[in-house]
Design a protein around this motif. Structure first.
Motif, short mmCIF file in Angstrom:
data_model
loop_
_atom_site.label_atom_id
_atom_site.label_comp_id
_atom_site.label_asym_id
_atom_site.label_seq_id
_atom_site.Cartn_x
_atom_site.Cartn_y
_atom_site.Cartn_z
N UNK A 21 0.80 -1.22 0.00
CA UNK A 21 0.00 0.00 0.00
C UNK A 21 0.83 1.27 0.00
N UNK A 22 1.92 1.28 0.75
CA UNK A 22 2.68 2.53 0.91
C UNK A 22 3.17 3.06 -0.44
N UNK A 23 3.77 2.19 -1.24
CA UNK A 23 4.28 2.62 -2.54
C UNK A 23 3.15 3.02 -3.47
N UNK A 24 2.07 2.26 -3.45
CA UNK A 24 0.96 2.55 -4.35
C UNK A 24 0.24 3.85 -4.00
N UNK A 25 0.00 4.09 -2.73
CA UNK A 25 -0.71 5.31 -2.36
C UNK A 25 0.14 6.55 -2.64
N UNK A 26 1.45 6.43 -2.50
CA UNK A 26 2.32 7.56 -2.87
C UNK A 26 2.20 7.85 -4.36
N UNK A 27 2.20 6.79 -5.18
CA UNK A 27 2.04 6.96 -6.62
C UNK A 27 0.68 7.56 -6.96
N UNK A 28 -0.35 7.10 -6.31
CA UNK A 28 -1.70 7.61 -6.57
C UNK A 28 -1.80 9.10 -6.28
N UNK A 29 -1.23 9.54 -5.19
CA UNK A 29 -1.28 10.97 -4.85
C UNK A 29 -0.50 11.80 -5.86
N UNK A 30 0.64 11.28 -6.30
CA UNK A 30 1.44 12.02 -7.28
C UNK A 30 0.70 12.13 -8.61
N UNK A 31 0.07 11.05 -9.04
CA UNK A 31 -0.67 11.08 -10.30
C UNK A 31 -1.86 12.03 -10.24
N UNK A 32 -2.60 11.99 -9.14
CA UNK A 32 -3.75 12.88 -9.02
C UNK A 32 -3.30 14.33 -8.97
N UNK A 33 -2.22 14.61 -8.29
CA UNK A 33 -1.70 15.99 -8.25
C UNK A 33 -1.26 16.45 -9.64
N UNK A 34 -0.60 15.57 -10.40
CA UNK A 34 -0.17 15.92 -11.75
C UNK A 34 -1.37 16.20 -12.64
N UNK A 35 -2.41 15.40 -12.49
CA UNK A 35 -3.63 15.62 -13.29
C UNK A 35 -4.26 16.95 -12.94
N UNK A 66 -11.50 -0.88 -2.93
CA UNK A 66 -12.25 -0.11 -1.96
C UNK A 66 -11.43 0.30 -0.74
N UNK A 67 -10.16 -0.06 -0.71
CA UNK A 67 -9.33 0.22 0.47
C UNK A 67 -9.28 1.72 0.72
N UNK A 68 -9.59 2.13 1.94
CA UNK A 68 -9.71 3.56 2.24
C UNK A 68 -8.41 4.31 2.01
N UNK A 69 -7.27 3.66 2.20
CA UNK A 69 -5.99 4.32 1.96
C UNK A 69 -5.81 4.68 0.49
N UNK A 70 -6.45 3.94 -0.41
CA UNK A 70 -6.33 4.19 -1.84
C UNK A 70 -7.47 5.05 -2.39
N UNK A 71 -8.46 5.30 -1.59
CA UNK A 71 -9.65 5.98 -2.10
C UNK A 71 -9.85 7.34 -1.43
N UNK A 72 -10.61 7.36 -0.36
CA UNK A 72 -10.95 8.64 0.27
C UNK A 72 -9.72 9.35 0.82
N UNK A 73 -8.72 8.61 1.26
CA UNK A 73 -7.52 9.25 1.78
C UNK A 73 -6.77 10.01 0.70
N UNK A 74 -6.68 9.44 -0.49
CA UNK A 74 -5.99 10.10 -1.61
C UNK A 74 -6.76 11.34 -2.04
N UNK A 75 -8.08 11.20 -2.18
CA UNK A 75 -8.90 12.35 -2.58
C UNK A 75 -8.86 13.44 -1.52
#
Length: 526
Positions: A435-449, A466-475
């Motif tokens: 999760x740690x590596x993936x959520x960091x990537x997700x935040x970077x991609x959303x910020x770039x977008x 549906x994992x909260x760390x990958x969903x609502x936390x990133x948003x």
């Protein structure tokens, strides 16, 4: 043109549709044909325990009914116990490839079906045995350990593959106990000799002494979530993540896990402008979807790739939830006009880019598709041929694209916990530490977008998890840092019930029959 008008424009492609629909229907699928079994020269080193008296009791007949979680599959063709049983050989080889080479089951199985010349019912049986055994691996291992009275790590890998395959048939299918045990023993005897075949025979006979509910009662932990995780063959951390995402409706956890453990239906998407869902359903023998205007549910059996609309590029295999993600982006209200610049920032392998490109073509818009991997970028090119889609082989975090997009989709790389039923081995391959590596990537991609979005434009963030760390936390992180405005995403899904109270939306297999997709639409303040 607004989103509703754009969707109605699917009918504008009638002139491109004529005479291109005429492929095979469900009645034209091939019947089962011959089987063959290659000789192998492999050895194992598992010890053979002395079979107790209880190993001779509790054998069930071939006509037993399936219990909870059991699949309605039966062998066809040759007598049980025959070493030339191609369906079981293919299933065993798939389990071996996953164990030895970390193979992906959905990619490795087609080659095995071809190797053993399986089609029709035999191919369906091989698929059910291979995928079902892979999905239930953790549960099966606990039963095998109890029946063998030794840890899984002490059992030779080749024998363990067959034990898993045999235990799955005993506990989770309608295949009779005699057939399940005898064919498993025959597989081991042909490859490793009578001694190791005797070990497999003893373990499986002990496994057959109890039904699946009885094994669950004997082996499942007392903790409610852990008990459900074992009962429905999920790692505890994944079951807990589902419970957390369900929140106040955590009472649905059993239904969610049960649906996630079931064999999924095949969903097709009709390409807007080429074919309607109604026409696609008629051609394929399927039924129109409940939620997406382009979805068709395909009846069981056969290879979807053999269908003429798919071979002609007029349709594709795509989960209905993924279709709704792309549609929600096109329906979101912008501040200001839509200038027709759309972006798919994580486009591989191209399913959503295809649907976005088809909708964009109706209005004369264009879509930029970003994919870092050249191999996956080529898949996007194939999926979007003849569509106004430009593919860029760059990293989405630093794409170099000109800002000013009206609509951007970020279907981010994730754990895939929402599509475990389609990736049978994934639940036992993923780890919480991923999760740690993936959520960091997700935040970077959303910020770039968000940086590429024009003021008043909309970005839609989605994950197949549906994992909260990958969903609502990133948003939530993006909203806190940028002031992005969260839109009412369920309102972008007209007709879809029970997708959440907002502002984000969450699909579930047990509610919607889709993968557990999360989606959240955000607008950049003008």
């Amino acid at each position: 043109m607004n989103g509703d008008a754009r969707r109605s424009g699917a009918n504008a492609g009638d002139d491109r549709r004529r005479d291109r629909v005429g492929g095979r229907g469900a009645d034209d699928r091939p019947d089962a044909n011959g089987r063959r079994a290659p000789e192998r020269d492999r050895t194992g080193d598992a010890r053979r325990p002395r079979a107790g008296a209880d190993a001779k009791r509790g054998r069930r007949g071939d006509d037993r009914r399936p219990g909870k979680g059991q699949a309605d599959v039966r062998p066809s063709g040759k007598r049980s116990g025959a070493p030339e049983d191609g369906a079981r050989l293919a299933a065993r080889d798939l389990l071996r490839d996953v164990r030895e080479r970390d193979a992906y089951a959905n990619l490795a199985l087609p080659a095995l079906l071809r190797r053993y010349k399986l089609s029709g019912r035999d191919a369906a049986l091989a698929t059910e045995l291979a995928y079902g055994t892979s999905r239930a691996r953790g549960q099966l291992d606990a039963v095998i350990e109890a029946a063998a009275a030794r840890p899984i790590a002490e059992i030779d890998g080749d024998l363990l593959d067959v034990l898993r395959l045999g235990t799955y048939q005993l506990l989770r299918t309608r295949i009779g106990a005699h057939a399940a045990v005898d064919t498993s023993v025959a597989l081991v005897r042909a490859e490793h000799g009578a001694g190791k075949a005797g070990f497999v025979n003893a373990v499986l006979r002990k496994a057959a002494n109890r039904t699946l509910p009885e094994w669950v009662e004997a082996l499942a932990p007392a903790d409610p979530v852990a008990h459900l995780a074992f009962e429905h063959a999920h790692p505890l951390w994944i079951a807990q993540s589902f419970a957390d995402a369900l929140g106040a409706r955590a009472g649905e956890l059993a239904a969610a896990l049960e649906a996630d453990d079931a064999r999924p239906a095949v969903h097709l998407v009709a390409r807007p402008g080429d074919i309607t869902a109604e026409e696609l359903a008629l051609v394929t023998g399927g039924t129109e979807g409940r939620w997406s205007p382009y979805a068709v549910y395909l009846d069981e059996g056969g290879d979807p790739g053999d269908l003429e609309p798919i071979r002609a590029g007029m349709a594709a295999v795509q989960d209905e939830g993924s279709q709704l993600v792309a549609l929600a982006l096109t329906r979101a209200e912008l501040d200001g006009p839509d200038t027709g610049r759309w972006l798919d920032l994580c486009a591989g392998p191209g399913g959503k880019a295809n649907l976005l490109g088809s909708l964009a073509a109706i209005d004369g818009y264009t879509v930029d598709a970003v994919e870092r991997s050249e191999h996956r970028a080529e898949l996007v090119r194939r999926a979007t041929r003849d569509l106004p889609v430009r593919v860029h082989v760059v990293d989405g975090r630093d794409s170099g694209l000109e800002p000013g997009y009206d609509r951007i989709l970020v279907d981010a790389p994730c754990t895939g916990l929402g599509a475990l039923r389609r990736r049978p081995e994934a639940r036992w391959r993923r780890r919480p530490e991923d999760l740690a590596e993936l959520t960091a990537l997700q935040r970077e991609l959303l910020s770039a977008a968000y940086d590429l979005l024009r003021p008043g434009g909309v970005v839609l963030y989605s994950t197949c998890s549906p994992h909260l760390a990958e969903t609502t936390a990133v948003v939530g992180d993006l909203v806190r840092r940028t002031g992005a405005r969260e839109l009412d995403t369920p309102a972008l899904l007209p007709g879809v019930t029970d997708a959440g109270d907002g502002p984000a939306a969450q699909f579930w297999p047990h509610r919607h029959g889709t993968d557990a997709m999360f989606l959240a639409a955000l607008r950049k303040p003008a």
